[in-house]
Scaffold this motif. Structure first.
Motif, mmCIF file in Angstrom:
data_model
loop_
_atom_site.group_PDB
_atom_site.id
_atom_site.type_symbol
_atom_site.label_atom_id
_atom_site.label_comp_id
_atom_site.label_asym_id
_atom_site.label_seq_id
_atom_site.Cartn_x
_atom_site.Cartn_y
_atom_site.Cartn_z
ATOM 1 N N VAL A 144 40.438 36.680 39.342
ATOM 2 C CA VAL A 144 40.625 38.089 39.693
ATOM 3 C C VAL A 144 41.630 38.203 40.840
ATOM 4 O O VAL A 144 41.520 37.495 41.840
ATOM 5 C CB VAL A 144 39.281 38.728 40.121
ATOM 6 C CG1 VAL A 144 39.465 40.208 40.446
ATOM 7 C CG2 VAL A 144 38.219 38.533 39.049
ATOM 8 N N PHE A 146 44.080 41.015 43.360
ATOM 9 C CA PHE A 146 44.166 42.363 43.910
ATOM 10 C C PHE A 146 45.618 42.815 43.867
ATOM 11 O O PHE A 146 46.528 41.982 43.840
ATOM 12 C CB PHE A 146 43.660 42.395 45.358
ATOM 13 C CG PHE A 146 42.168 42.564 45.466
ATOM 14 C CD1 PHE A 146 41.318 41.544 45.080
ATOM 15 C CD2 PHE A 146 41.619 43.744 45.945
ATOM 16 C CE1 PHE A 146 39.931 41.690 45.161
ATOM 17 C CE2 PHE A 146 40.240 43.905 46.042
ATOM 18 C CZ PHE A 146 39.403 42.878 45.647
ATOM 19 N N TRP A 168 41.547 39.797 35.632
ATOM 20 C CA TRP A 168 41.389 41.166 36.124
ATOM 21 C C TRP A 168 42.300 41.386 37.323
ATOM 22 O O TRP A 168 42.586 40.449 38.073
ATOM 23 C CB TRP A 168 39.965 41.432 36.628
ATOM 24 C CG TRP A 168 38.870 41.273 35.629
ATOM 25 C CD1 TRP A 168 38.980 41.030 34.281
ATOM 26 C CD2 TRP A 168 37.463 41.316 35.914
ATOM 27 N NE1 TRP A 168 37.737 40.927 33.723
ATOM 28 C CE2 TRP A 168 36.782 41.099 34.695
ATOM 29 C CE3 TRP A 168 36.714 41.523 37.071
ATOM 30 C CZ2 TRP A 168 35.382 41.088 34.610
ATOM 31 C CZ3 TRP A 168 35.327 41.503 36.994
ATOM 32 C CH2 TRP A 168 34.679 41.294 35.770
ATOM 33 N N VAL A 170 42.293 44.142 40.548
ATOM 34 C CA VAL A 170 41.688 45.263 41.266
ATOM 35 C C VAL A 170 42.825 45.931 42.031
ATOM 36 O O VAL A 170 43.363 45.350 42.974
ATOM 37 C CB VAL A 170 40.614 44.767 42.258
ATOM 38 C CG1 VAL A 170 39.949 45.953 42.949
ATOM 39 C CG2 VAL A 170 39.597 43.885 41.570
ATOM 40 N N ASN A 172 44.433 48.742 44.426
ATOM 41 C CA ASN A 172 44.115 49.704 45.491
ATOM 42 C C ASN A 172 45.267 50.668 45.630
ATOM 43 O O ASN A 172 46.403 50.219 45.694
ATOM 44 C CB ASN A 172 44.103 49.076 46.875
ATOM 45 C CG ASN A 172 43.191 47.927 47.052
ATOM 46 O OD1 ASN A 172 42.781 47.301 46.109
ATOM 47 N ND2 ASN A 172 42.882 47.676 48.289
ATOM 48 N N VAL A 188 39.946 52.461 44.003
ATOM 49 C CA VAL A 188 40.221 51.278 43.193
ATOM 50 C C VAL A 188 40.340 51.605 41.711
ATOM 51 O O VAL A 188 39.634 52.461 41.201
ATOM 52 C CB VAL A 188 39.050 50.273 43.425
ATOM 53 C CG1 VAL A 188 38.860 49.349 42.254
ATOM 54 C CG2 VAL A 188 39.290 49.480 44.707
ATOM 55 N N THR A 189 41.278 50.917 41.059
ATOM 56 C CA THR A 189 41.335 50.915 39.598
ATOM 57 C C THR A 189 41.178 49.476 39.143
ATOM 58 O O THR A 189 41.902 48.601 39.613
ATOM 59 C CB THR A 189 42.680 51.479 39.102
ATOM 60 O OG1 THR A 189 42.794 52.830 39.534
ATOM 61 C CG2 THR A 189 42.771 51.448 37.578
ATOM 62 N N LEU A 190 40.206 49.221 38.256
ATOM 63 C CA LEU A 190 39.981 47.871 37.747
ATOM 64 C C LEU A 190 40.688 47.724 36.404
ATOM 65 O O LEU A 190 40.411 48.469 35.466
ATOM 66 C CB LEU A 190 38.478 47.619 37.587
ATOM 67 C CG LEU A 190 38.086 46.256 37.002
ATOM 68 C CD1 LEU A 190 38.485 45.111 37.933
ATOM 69 C CD2 LEU A 190 36.578 46.212 36.740
ATOM 70 N N THR A 192 41.302 45.295 33.272
ATOM 71 C CA THR A 192 40.790 44.115 32.562
ATOM 72 C C THR A 192 41.463 44.045 31.188
ATOM 73 O O THR A 192 42.346 44.846 30.896
ATOM 74 C CB THR A 192 39.257 44.217 32.362
ATOM 75 O OG1 THR A 192 39.003 45.264 31.418
ATOM 76 C CG2 THR A 192 38.537 44.526 33.660
ATOM 77 N N TRP A 199 37.790 53.984 39.578
ATOM 78 C CA TRP A 199 36.493 54.242 40.212
ATOM 79 C C TRP A 199 36.649 55.370 41.215
ATOM 80 O O TRP A 199 37.739 55.586 41.757
ATOM 81 C CB TRP A 199 35.989 52.983 40.928
ATOM 82 C CG TRP A 199 35.657 51.852 40.003
ATOM 83 C CD1 TRP A 199 35.704 51.873 38.637
ATOM 84 C CD2 TRP A 199 35.248 50.535 40.372
ATOM 85 N NE1 TRP A 199 35.338 50.642 38.134
ATOM 86 C CE2 TRP A 199 35.051 49.802 39.177
ATOM 87 C CE3 TRP A 199 35.018 49.887 41.588
ATOM 88 C CZ2 TRP A 199 34.645 48.473 39.166
ATOM 89 C CZ3 TRP A 199 34.600 48.565 41.592
ATOM 90 C CH2 TRP A 199 34.411 47.871 40.387
ATOM 91 N N VAL A 207 32.395 49.302 46.815
ATOM 92 C CA VAL A 207 33.387 48.723 45.902
ATOM 93 C C VAL A 207 33.036 47.258 45.665
ATOM 94 O O VAL A 207 33.041 46.763 44.536
ATOM 95 C CB VAL A 207 34.814 48.859 46.469
ATOM 96 C CG1 VAL A 207 35.814 48.057 45.649
ATOM 97 C CG2 VAL A 207 35.228 50.332 46.520
ATOM 98 N N LEU A 211 31.951 45.465 42.136
ATOM 99 C CA LEU A 211 32.791 44.378 41.635
ATOM 100 C C LEU A 211 31.951 43.108 41.446
ATOM 101 O O LEU A 211 32.081 42.412 40.429
ATOM 102 C CB LEU A 211 33.930 44.146 42.623
ATOM 103 C CG LEU A 211 35.141 43.403 42.112
ATOM 104 C CD1 LEU A 211 35.711 44.069 40.866
ATOM 105 C CD2 LEU A 211 36.199 43.380 43.217
#
Ligand code: C5P
Length: 220
Positions: A144, A146, A168, A170, A172, A188-190, A192, A199, A207, A211
């Motif tokens: 994952v 960021f 993934w 994450v 910001n 945040v937008t996740l 995948t 979110w 958060v 997560l």
């Protein structure tokens, strides 16, 4: 170690800024506080994970109940992450310096009257996330990353996910208007394989808990 859905799982988390030396007393850094990475490590440990927390010099103390590996530079962070493998998951929340000073001085650079103003040359640091995600052997099953974005968050994060080869991203929203940088909340937008989920704006601790829960789901 606590009991929970992540009991028996080993998760590497990078966090905080890195410091790249100019000479023994000076460095180049960035403004990461380490708050989100620290909150995430805490949340993963609370679900029972063994967390290896590889942290640069952060403004907030590391959480309790994790294995702390303090580092300064991007190079040290890359080596510490490597040494922490194998792992079930890796989350790269650190704000790693993209460049370090080439040929950093072993002695303090002196200002002399009428002397020349130094010029710094830079060289790229290792991309820890891309390296981890691209490993042929020993790639953590879930990697994952960021992404700090100020515009076109979903499009940029989706492109970054592909470029880094991670599972993934994450993302910001760190546009000045968001107030996220150095603040207590995160937007945040996740991203995948399934797509992008935005979110609601939440405290960083929340958060982190969401997560961590998603990571637990993915590993079971
Ligand atoms: O390319 P960019 O810095 O925007 O990517 C951010 C993501 O890549 C974060 O997950 C960060 O921790 C990771 N990264 C890294 N090593 C670098 C640069 C970024 O692990 N040298």
């Amino acid at each position: 170690l606590g009991e929970g859905p992540l009991s028996g799982r080993r998760i590497v988390v990078t966090s905080g800024p890195t410091h790249e030396p100019i000479d023994p007393v000076r460095y180049i850094a960035n403004r990461s506080s380490g708050a989100q990475g620290t909150a995430l490590a805490r949340a993963l440990a609370a679900l029972g994970a063994h967390v290896v927390f590889v942290t640069g010099p952060a403004a907030v103390p590391p959480p309790e109940g994790v294995e702390v590996v303090p580092v300064e530079t991007a190079g040290e962070m890359a080596a510490a992450v490597e040494a922490a493998l194998p792992a079930d998951a890796a989350v790269c929340a650190a704000a790693v310096a993209d460049w370090r000073v080439e040929g950093a001085s072993a002695q303090k650079m002196k200002k002399t009257p009428g002397g020349e103003t130094p010029r710094l040359a830079f060289t790229e640091t290792p991309d820890i996330l891309a390296r981890l995600a691209g490993r042929e052997t020993g790639r953590p099953p879930l990697v994952v990353g960021f992404a700090a974005e100020t515009e076109d968050v979903v499009a940029n994060a989706t492109a970054k996910r592909a470029r880094k080869g991670c599972d993934w991203i994450v993302a910001n929203d760190v546009s000045p208007a968001s107030g996220v940088m150095g603040g207590a909340e995160n937007a945040v937008t996740l991203v995948t394989t399934e797509g992008a989920e935005t979110w609601p704006r939440l405290p960083k601790a929340e958060v982190a808990e969401r997560l961590a829960a998603r990571i637990a789901e993915a590993l079971t």
